[in-house]
Design a protein around this motif. Structure first.
Motif, PDB file in Angstrom:
ATOM      1  N   ARG A 371       0.832  -1.200   0.000  1.00  0.00           N
ATOM      2  CA  ARG A 371       0.000   0.000   0.000  1.00  0.00           C
ATOM      3  C   ARG A 371       0.875   1.262   0.000  1.00  0.00           C
ATOM      4  NH1 ARG A 371      -3.023  -1.212   3.980  1.00  0.00           N
ATOM      5  NH2 ARG A 371      -2.016   0.001   5.625  1.00  0.00           N
ATOM      6  N   VAL A 372       1.971   1.218   0.751  1.00  0.00           N
ATOM      7  CA  VAL A 372       2.889   2.356   0.766  1.00  0.00           C
ATOM      8  C   VAL A 372       3.529   2.549  -0.601  1.00  0.00           C
ATOM      9  CG1 VAL A 372       5.020   3.251   1.749  1.00  0.00           C
ATOM     10  CG2 VAL A 372       3.339   2.169   3.237  1.00  0.00           C
ATOM     11  N   ARG A 373       3.951   1.456  -1.222  1.00  0.00           N
ATOM     12  CA  ARG A 373       4.594   1.557  -2.546  1.00  0.00           C
ATOM     13  C   ARG A 373       3.623   2.128  -3.588  1.00  0.00           C
ATOM     14  NH1 ARG A 373       7.109  -3.350  -0.814  1.00  0.00           N
ATOM     15  NH2 ARG A 373       5.375  -4.578  -1.668  1.00  0.00           N
ATOM     16  N   GLU A 374       2.353   1.799  -3.462  1.00  0.00           N
ATOM     17  CA  GLU A 374       1.374   2.296  -4.421  1.00  0.00           C
ATOM     18  C   GLU A 374       1.065   3.778  -4.219  1.00  0.00           C
ATOM     19  OE1 GLU A 374      -1.964  -0.192  -3.815  1.00  0.00           O
ATOM     20  OE2 GLU A 374      -1.141  -1.927  -4.907  1.00  0.00           O
ATOM     21  N   ARG A 375       1.094   4.235  -2.978  1.00  0.00           N
ATOM     22  CA  ARG A 375       0.682   5.600  -2.698  1.00  0.00           C
ATOM     23  C   ARG A 375       1.836   6.592  -2.656  1.00  0.00           C
ATOM     24  NH1 ARG A 375      -3.938   4.566   2.021  1.00  0.00           N
ATOM     25  NH2 ARG A 375      -5.205   3.128   0.780  1.00  0.00           N
ATOM     26  N   LEU A 376       3.035   6.125  -2.415  1.00  0.00           N
ATOM     27  CA  LEU A 376       4.174   7.036  -2.294  1.00  0.00           C
ATOM     28  C   LEU A 376       4.389   7.884  -3.542  1.00  0.00           C
ATOM     29  CD1 LEU A 376       6.379   7.993  -0.420  1.00  0.00           C
ATOM     30  CD2 LEU A 376       7.870   6.185  -1.326  1.00  0.00           C
ATOM     31  N   PRO A 377       4.275   7.346  -4.756  1.00  0.00           N
ATOM     32  CA  PRO A 377       4.472   8.201  -5.934  1.00  0.00           C
ATOM     33  C   PRO A 377       3.473   9.348  -6.037  1.00  0.00           C
ATOM     34  CG  PRO A 377       4.634   5.878  -6.538  1.00  0.00           C
ATOM     35  CD  PRO A 377       4.116   5.929  -5.130  1.00  0.00           C
ATOM     36  N   ARG A 378       2.354   9.238  -5.362  1.00  0.00           N
ATOM     37  CA  ARG A 378       1.343  10.282  -5.445  1.00  0.00           C
ATOM     38  C   ARG A 378       1.437  11.279  -4.282  1.00  0.00           C
ATOM     39  NH1 ARG A 378      -4.363   8.431  -7.690  1.00  0.00           N
ATOM     40  NH2 ARG A 378      -4.173  10.629  -8.287  1.00  0.00           N
ATOM     41  N   LEU A 379       2.494  11.148  -3.466  1.00  0.00           N
ATOM     42  CA  LEU A 379       2.670  12.067  -2.352  1.00  0.00           C
ATOM     43  C   LEU A 379       2.802  13.520  -2.812  1.00  0.00           C
ATOM     44  CD1 LEU A 379       2.990  12.631   0.642  1.00  0.00           C
ATOM     45  CD2 LEU A 379       5.431  12.063   0.431  1.00  0.00           C
ATOM     46  N   ALA A 462      -1.404  21.067   7.812  1.00  0.00           N
ATOM     47  CA  ALA A 462      -0.397  20.996   8.867  1.00  0.00           C
ATOM     48  C   ALA A 462      -0.046  19.551   9.207  1.00  0.00           C
ATOM     49  CB  ALA A 462      -0.900  21.726  10.117  1.00  0.00           C
ATOM     50  N   VAL A 463      -1.048  18.691   9.272  1.00  0.00           N
ATOM     51  CA  VAL A 463      -0.799  17.279   9.600  1.00  0.00           C
ATOM     52  C   VAL A 463       0.001  16.599   8.499  1.00  0.00           C
ATOM     53  CG1 VAL A 463      -1.937  15.046   9.870  1.00  0.00           C
ATOM     54  CG2 VAL A 463      -2.777  17.018  11.143  1.00  0.00           C
ATOM     55  N   ILE A 464      -0.395  16.795   7.254  1.00  0.00           N
ATOM     56  CA  ILE A 464       0.297  16.140   6.133  1.00  0.00           C
ATOM     57  C   ILE A 464       1.738  16.625   6.037  1.00  0.00           C
ATOM     58  CG2 ILE A 464       0.358  15.971   3.613  1.00  0.00           C
ATOM     59  CD1 ILE A 464      -2.700  15.945   3.667  1.00  0.00           C
ATOM     60  N   GLU A 465       1.946  17.919   6.181  1.00  0.00           N
ATOM     61  CA  GLU A 465       3.303  18.455   6.090  1.00  0.00           C
ATOM     62  C   GLU A 465       4.183  17.937   7.233  1.00  0.00           C
ATOM     63  OE1 GLU A 465       4.890  20.564   3.835  1.00  0.00           O
ATOM     64  OE2 GLU A 465       3.187  20.045   2.581  1.00  0.00           O
ATOM     65  N   THR A 466       3.632  17.899   8.445  1.00  0.00           N
ATOM     66  CA  THR A 466       4.417  17.418   9.585  1.00  0.00           C
ATOM     67  C   THR A 466       4.757  15.936   9.437  1.00  0.00           C
ATOM     68  OG1 THR A 466       3.302  19.033  11.002  1.00  0.00           O
ATOM     69  CG2 THR A 466       4.506  17.264  12.099  1.00  0.00           C
ATOM     70  N   LEU A 467       3.795  15.154   8.978  1.00  0.00           N
ATOM     71  CA  LEU A 467       4.042  13.725   8.798  1.00  0.00           C
ATOM     72  C   LEU A 467       5.100  13.466   7.738  1.00  0.00           C
ATOM     73  CD1 LEU A 467       0.416  12.230   8.969  1.00  0.00           C
ATOM     74  CD2 LEU A 467       2.233  11.974  10.667  1.00  0.00           C
ATOM     75  N   ARG A 468       5.035  14.182   6.639  1.00  0.00           N
ATOM     76  CA  ARG A 468       5.987  13.889   5.556  1.00  0.00           C
ATOM     77  C   ARG A 468       7.392  14.402   5.853  1.00  0.00           C
ATOM     78  NH1 ARG A 468       7.210  17.177   0.948  1.00  0.00           N
ATOM     79  NH2 ARG A 468       6.583  19.357   1.177  1.00  0.00           N
ATOM     80  N   HIS A 469       7.512  15.436   6.693  1.00  0.00           N
ATOM     81  CA  HIS A 469       8.850  15.949   7.015  1.00  0.00           C
ATOM     82  C   HIS A 469       9.480  15.232   8.210  1.00  0.00           C
ATOM     83  CE1 HIS A 469       8.951  19.120   4.094  1.00  0.00           C
ATOM     84  NE2 HIS A 469       7.840  19.679   4.553  1.00  0.00           N
ATOM     85  N   SER A 516      14.102  20.509   9.752  1.00  0.00           N
ATOM     86  CA  SER A 516      14.480  21.129   8.480  1.00  0.00           C
ATOM     87  C   SER A 516      13.824  22.501   8.361  1.00  0.00           C
ATOM     88  CB  SER A 516      14.047  20.239   7.321  1.00  0.00           C
ATOM     89  OG  SER A 516      12.638  20.124   7.285  1.00  0.00           O
ATOM     90  N   PRO A 517      14.322  23.362   7.462  1.00  0.00           N
ATOM     91  CA  PRO A 517      13.672  24.677   7.278  1.00  0.00           C
ATOM     92  C   PRO A 517      12.197  24.558   6.899  1.00  0.00           C
ATOM     93  CG  PRO A 517      15.839  24.641   6.245  1.00  0.00           C
ATOM     94  CD  PRO A 517      15.562  23.246   6.680  1.00  0.00           C
ATOM     95  N   GLU A 518      11.853  23.537   6.077  1.00  0.00           N
ATOM     96  CA  GLU A 518      10.446  23.360   5.690  1.00  0.00           C
ATOM     97  C   GLU A 518       9.587  23.008   6.895  1.00  0.00           C
ATOM     98  OE1 GLU A 518      12.989  21.869   4.349  1.00  0.00           O
ATOM     99  OE2 GLU A 518      13.127  22.621   2.283  1.00  0.00           O
ATOM    100  N   LEU A 519      10.096  22.094   7.741  1.00  0.00           N
ATOM    101  CA  LEU A 519       9.344  21.707   8.931  1.00  0.00           C
ATOM    102  C   LEU A 519       9.244  22.866   9.910  1.00  0.00           C
ATOM    103  CD1 LEU A 519       7.912  19.604  10.668  1.00  0.00           C
ATOM    104  CD2 LEU A 519      10.154  18.842  11.486  1.00  0.00           C
ATOM    105  N   ALA A 520      10.325  23.630  10.039  1.00  0.00           N
ATOM    106  CA  ALA A 520      10.293  24.788  10.937  1.00  0.00           C
ATOM    107  C   ALA A 520       9.231  25.790  10.506  1.00  0.00           C
ATOM    108  CB  ALA A 520      11.666  25.450  10.966  1.00  0.00           C
TER     109      ALA A 520
END
Length: 582
Positions: A371-379, A462-469, A516-520
């Protein structure tokens, strides 16, 4: 009947109760002929009811009130009214006015069932003057300060009047237990929480009547159940076998978290023994015959729900492993504690039956990885869509805020009309929300809550950005606070780098992640938003863990002058999940 259920004037005579009426602030004065006539009518109506109550047995007015059935029905009003006067409307008015005086004088304490049926605005208006006029005035001021609209404020006040009638206390003497008791009655009798009670709880906290840190919602949040209730919720028969399951779970509980204990009870008692008792009523031994055990091992592979088609149980091997461990644990404990020896019997689950457990776990893990492999390209697409959606909702809200009520505005080629609260078709969404901006899509006639839509879009971003960083788990995300932001000075270059502290969770290990600067930027945006919505401060939070069913510690509010880089200031606390604020 308990003494606490009786009012302070329960033992007075009819004349004694009538002498109480002039002390009511809402009782008509003697300044004019009209008011003196109204005064006499109310006394006469009260006397009618008291004389009628005297015809029923009981020790005091409260007991007679209950025995007569007056507390559960309103039909008795017509019975009392019959035989007095010649105009029916006038006769009934005198009786109901007398009933109001009887309740305001607290000669009897009506039940919530009675108050639910007996609805009269005049009685509630008088009660606000009798049960603490000054506090009700402060309550209204606190409501206006919160931005509560008048209709919601009136509903909150009426809920407190009901509690005051039932408990016999003034507004200043109400306790959190009184409000919770009213909530519990309403949930049991009507299947829903009483309207206005949550707002009433918050307003009582604002004026200092309630010394509670948490909101009513957090106070009522279900806590951890004792082991006996974990077992009994599956409906197995009481007896020695049930006691063994309780004792076994008590032995295991100190070494497990609550969700694990609850899951263990679900598999042992729910999926195993409750099913055995269902197909073999009266069974009283853990020693199962081979045919009983084999039949159960076949049934456990399927989940049967009333009214639904059977579905395969994905974790059937886990249930078998849990049952086998249960029997083996008892056999091992019997070697050290003879009290377990009577229950040390052969396990109905053989080693070969659990051979597929490892395969099932690997299959589930492989499914997650796929499931992760299928969805990661669409992040990247998810990130861009979330950011665009938030930007659109933000512009839509800003455009609506600058548009007068009833006027139209255009955004991205679509026409909208700003509407008022009274024009909305979903009034229920306004409860306990002082600020709200509404608009209607002219083309589709869909009514939009722009305040909520923008808020949800922001927190999704905010949740999506925090999770991905960060790559943290959801549980770790919900436990982040501003205190998790720490700084570290590199020994070689003296450079200060920001770090994010992740508290121990599933891995039971504490971690420090480089920010990271993006997370900050994301974290700074969250903190700025919280400060902007709360007069320059970040409010304290107390997170409720839905898995452990416990409320976490409180974090104190700090001023907006505090900053993460100032070692002399305590940094304000914050939580990514806006639903965690009390």
């Amino acid at each position: 009947m308990l003494a606490a259920d009786r009012g302070p004037f329960d033992a007075l005579s009819v004349e004694g109760v009538l002498e109480l009426l002039p002390s009511l602030s809402t009782f008509p004065p003697t300044t004019s002929k009209r008011s003196r006539s109204k005064r006499a009518e109310r006394s006469r109506g009260t006397a009618r009811i008291l004389v009628w109550l005297l015809s029923f047995p009981g020790d005091g007015w409260q007991e007679r009130w209950i025995v007569s059935g007056a507390d559960s029905s309103l039909d008795w009003i017509d019975v009392v009214t019959a035989g007095y006067g010649c105009v029916e409307a006038s006769r009934r008015s005198v009786t109901t006015d007398g009933l109001g005086c009887l309740l305001l004088a607290r000669a009897v304490r009506p039940s919530y069932e009675f108050l639910q049926c007996y609805r009269t605005s005049g009685l509630y208006r008088h009660a606000k003057q009798e049960f603490g006029a000054d506090l009700f005035s402060r309550l209204r001021q606190a409501g206006m300060a919160r931005g509560t609209i008048p209709s919601h404020l009136s509903t909150a006040e009426n809920s407190l009047v009901k509690v005051a009638f039932r408990t016999g206390r003034d507004l200043a003497d109400l306790t959190s237990d009184d409000l919770i008791a009213y909530h519990d009655w309403n949930k049991e009798a009507l299947g829903k929480a009483p309207m206005g009670l949550h707002a009433a709880w918050d307003l009582l906290r604002d004026i200092g009547v309630l010394d509670e840190k948490l909101s009513l919602r957090r106070t009522l949040a279900r806590g951890q159940l004792p082991t006996t209730q974990l077992v009994d919720r599956y409906g197995i028969q009481r007896g020695p076998v049930r006691d063994v399951f309780v004792r076994y779970l008590d032995e295991r509980r100190p070494s497990l978290d609550y969700s694990s204990v609850s899951g263990l009870a679900s598999q042992l008692v729910g999926a195993f023994w409750a099913d055995i008792e269902k197909h073999h009523p009266g069974i009283s031994s853990l020693h199962l015959a081979p045919e009983i055990a084999e039949a159960w091992k076949q049934r456990v592979k399927v989940i049967n729900r009333p009214g639904k088609a059977p579905v395969p149980r994905e974790q059937w091997a886990s249930v078998l492993t849990t049952v086998r461990a249960f029997y083996l644990d008892i056999a091992e404990w019997a070697l050290e504690d003879p009290s377990w020896a009577a229950w040390a019997v052969p396990s109905p689950v053989r080693r070969s039956d659990t051979g597929g457990f490892t395969k099932v776990k690997k299959k589930a893990r492989a499914k997650m990885h796929q499931r992760v492999r299928e969805r990661l390209p669409r992040l990247p697409e998810l990130v861009d869509t979330t950011e665009q959606h938030h930007a659109h909702q933000k512009r839509l809200l800003a455009a609506a805020e600058t548009t007068p009520i009833g006027a139209t505005f255009d955004l991205d080629g679509r026409d909208y009309r700003r509407i008022d609260r009274k024009d909305d078709q979903l009034r229920k969404r306004f409860h306990y929300r002082p600020t709200i901006v509404l608009a209607q899509d002219i083309a589709t006639e869909e009514q939009l809550d722009l305040t909520r839509s923008e808020d949800e879009a922001f927190w999704a971003w905010a949740v999506i950005e925090t999770l991905r960083h960060t790559g943290v788990r959801l549980e770790e995300l919900l436990e982040l606070t501003h205190l998790a932001l720490v700084s570290y000075e590199l020994p070689d270059t003296s450079e200060i780098v920001p770090l994010l502290q992740i508290v121990p969770s599933k891995s039971n290990e504490e971690r420090l992640l480089l920010v990271s600067p993006e997370l900050a930027s994301v974290l700074a945006t969250v903190i700025s938003r919280l400060r902007g919505d709360n007069n320059g401060v970040v409010p304290f939070v107390a997170r409720y863990d839905p898995h452990e069913l416990v409320t976490g510690p409180h974090f104190h509010t700090c001023s907006s002058a505090a900053s993460a880089g100032d070692a002399t200031s305590s940094p304000p606390t914050w939580s990514i999940s806006c639903s965690t604020t009390p």
